[in-house]
Design a protein around this motif. Sequence first.
Motif, PDB file in Angstrom:
ATOM      1  N   SER A  53       1.672  -4.030  -7.555  1.00 57.96           N
ATOM      2  CA  SER A  53       1.543  -3.610  -6.165  1.00 57.96           C
ATOM      3  C   SER A  53       0.073  -3.554  -5.738  1.00 57.96           C
ATOM      4  N   THR A  54      -0.781  -3.055  -6.642  1.00 63.59           N
ATOM      5  CA  THR A  54      -2.218  -2.979  -6.322  1.00 63.59           C
ATOM      6  C   THR A  54      -2.822  -4.372  -6.171  1.00 63.59           C
TER       7      THR A  54
ATOM      8  N   ILE B 170       2.966  -0.662 -10.572  1.00 62.31           N
ATOM      9  CA  ILE B 170       1.775  -0.167  -9.869  1.00 62.31           C
ATOM     10  C   ILE B 170       0.667  -1.222  -9.898  1.00 62.31           C
TER      11      ILE B 170
ATOM     12  N   THR C   2       2.938   1.865  -3.414  1.00 59.16           N
ATOM     13  CA  THR C   2       2.185   2.333  -4.583  1.00 59.16           C
ATOM     14  C   THR C   2       2.294   3.843  -4.792  1.00 59.16           C
TER      15      THR C   2
ATOM     16  N   THR D 269       0.837  -1.210   0.000  1.00 58.95           N
ATOM     17  CA  THR D 269       0.000   0.000   0.000  1.00 58.95           C
ATOM     18  C   THR D 269       0.866   1.252   0.000  1.00 58.95           C
TER      19      THR D 269
ATOM     20  N   THR E 254      -1.734  -5.793  -2.899  1.00 65.06           N
ATOM     21  CA  THR E 254      -2.472  -5.138  -1.811  1.00 65.06           C
ATOM     22  C   THR E 254      -3.843  -5.789  -1.628  1.00 65.06           C
TER      23      THR E 254
END
Length: 580
Positions: free
Chosen positions: A70-71, A67, A38, A35, A74
């Motif tokens: 990473s999302t 990104i 990002t 989180t 998450t």
Amino acid sequence: MKHKSTLHRLLAFVAPYKKFWIMALICSAVNIIFTLWTPVLIGQAIDTMLGKGKVHFPILFTKIGLIAFSTAMTALFGLLVVRFSNKMTYNITRDLRNQLFDKYHHLPLSFIDSHSHGDLMDRMIADIDLISDGLLQGFTNLFSGVATIIGTIGFMLAINVKVALVVIVLTPLSLIVSSMIATRVYKYFQVQLKIRGELSGYVEEMIGSQKVVTAFFHEEENKQDFDEINQRLFISGVKSQFFGALVNPTTRFVNAIVYGSVAIFGAFTVLSGGLTVGALSSFLTYANQYTKPFNDISNVFTQLETALACADRVFDILDQDDLVEPSQPQIDENPRGSIHINDLKFSYTPSQHLIEDFNLHVHPGQTIAIVGPTGCGKTTLINLLMRFYDPKAGEIMIDGINTMNMRRHDLRAMYGMVLQDSWLFKGTIKDNIAFGSDHPTDEAIIEAAKNAHAHKFIMQLKDGYNAMLSEEGSNLSQGQRQLLCIARIMLADPPMLILDEATSSIDTRTERQIQDAFDTMMEGRTTFIVAHRLSTIQKADQIVVMRDGHIVEQGTHQSLLKKKGFYSKLYYSQFDTTHM
């Protein structure tokens, strides 16, 4: 201090499921890392776009891919956090309910009688739900919030110390404000929970007695009583919700100030060349992320206060003294039914004596009828025989053994009890008859039903013995419910009997048939009969006449009539008022 004690006790319930908690915390930490990473990637992607025709597309596409990764991570680890925390929470909720339910079985009957049943149910269901929602799930939110704050501070300091200090100095104001409000919330939530329990008890009582309420046109009076309790709950609820609701907008107001301060101070820093536009974008995201955990933590504080108030109510029950059993219990291996009651004294309240200096000797196999006016102590004596209550003084001996030296289970196993108020549970007729017996055969169940004259009406039902009864057997008549209770005792075949107005809800013809079955079952068994209809006890070996907790007369039916005393007046009052 009490908060700490309650919290420690709740943590003890977490210990068996520590692995789920640890996994939830690990997944939460990984979730936080992705989180916080990002916004850095977003800022770096922005910095690749220097102007028109000055975009570093290879680096930009790489950042966009990171990104997306990473999302996704998450979301994945966020899902795992919910999975593990819920697994832990529902297991702990189940354990709490099991322990509380078991406690209800080990509490003295005097405690159950002196507390609202609706309130006891409320603690079992609603209070434990609030503990689950507030405290147990709050632990994960608290860790996530604190970890996010620490991680965000680290990322912000790495980007720009001065802008980071603006955020760090201003944000704790929201935590201070929320903690001040939370202390007020706890007090109001405790009052609210107490009134809610009172309301639950009142509603349960009214629903269970709705026929009586409507028969006496008491709907308006009951509505007024309900409105009075509901109004107190409303006032308490408004206060607790008002202070609880203050937390979130207060912290959001402080957070808005932080966000605006970062935007203004960061913009001047960009103009002076101390910060890139992408870094400022990351900072604004971090400022928003950094303040969000304070909102979550402030909500956790409110939930914690509610959960602790509920936990206090649950632990208040769990802390009650259990029924004490003798350390070296005596067992009546072959009960004969010789009962000696010596100098018995008992009262429900110290100020009002009920049974005093009560003496009674019963020989094995005798039938003892207990009669007397309402409130004389007949049912109380049965409660003492069964050890639903213990005497204040004196002793009850069975075959030479003091019942205080016997386990309650062993004592009650010697009695078969049929009460005036029939008790059935939601289940099949077969299961209800078999209740209290060890794995009886279908043939034995049917034979008991026939002896109780219940077989005929059972077979008229659609599914016969497999017919489902609703709660408390409300889809049967009162007489039919009583027949099933009698069949239950006949199947159990206990060495001693207690019949408390056992045939009061049955028609005269069926009563005579059942009385014949009872006579057969009572042969050789010591039997206590509590009766208001004195015509049903004329064959008793002894009739004990009680008045104001004392035995005033004792003898057979004929001998007591010849005395022309209190029993004679009671007997003839049911047939002929000229003998009064």
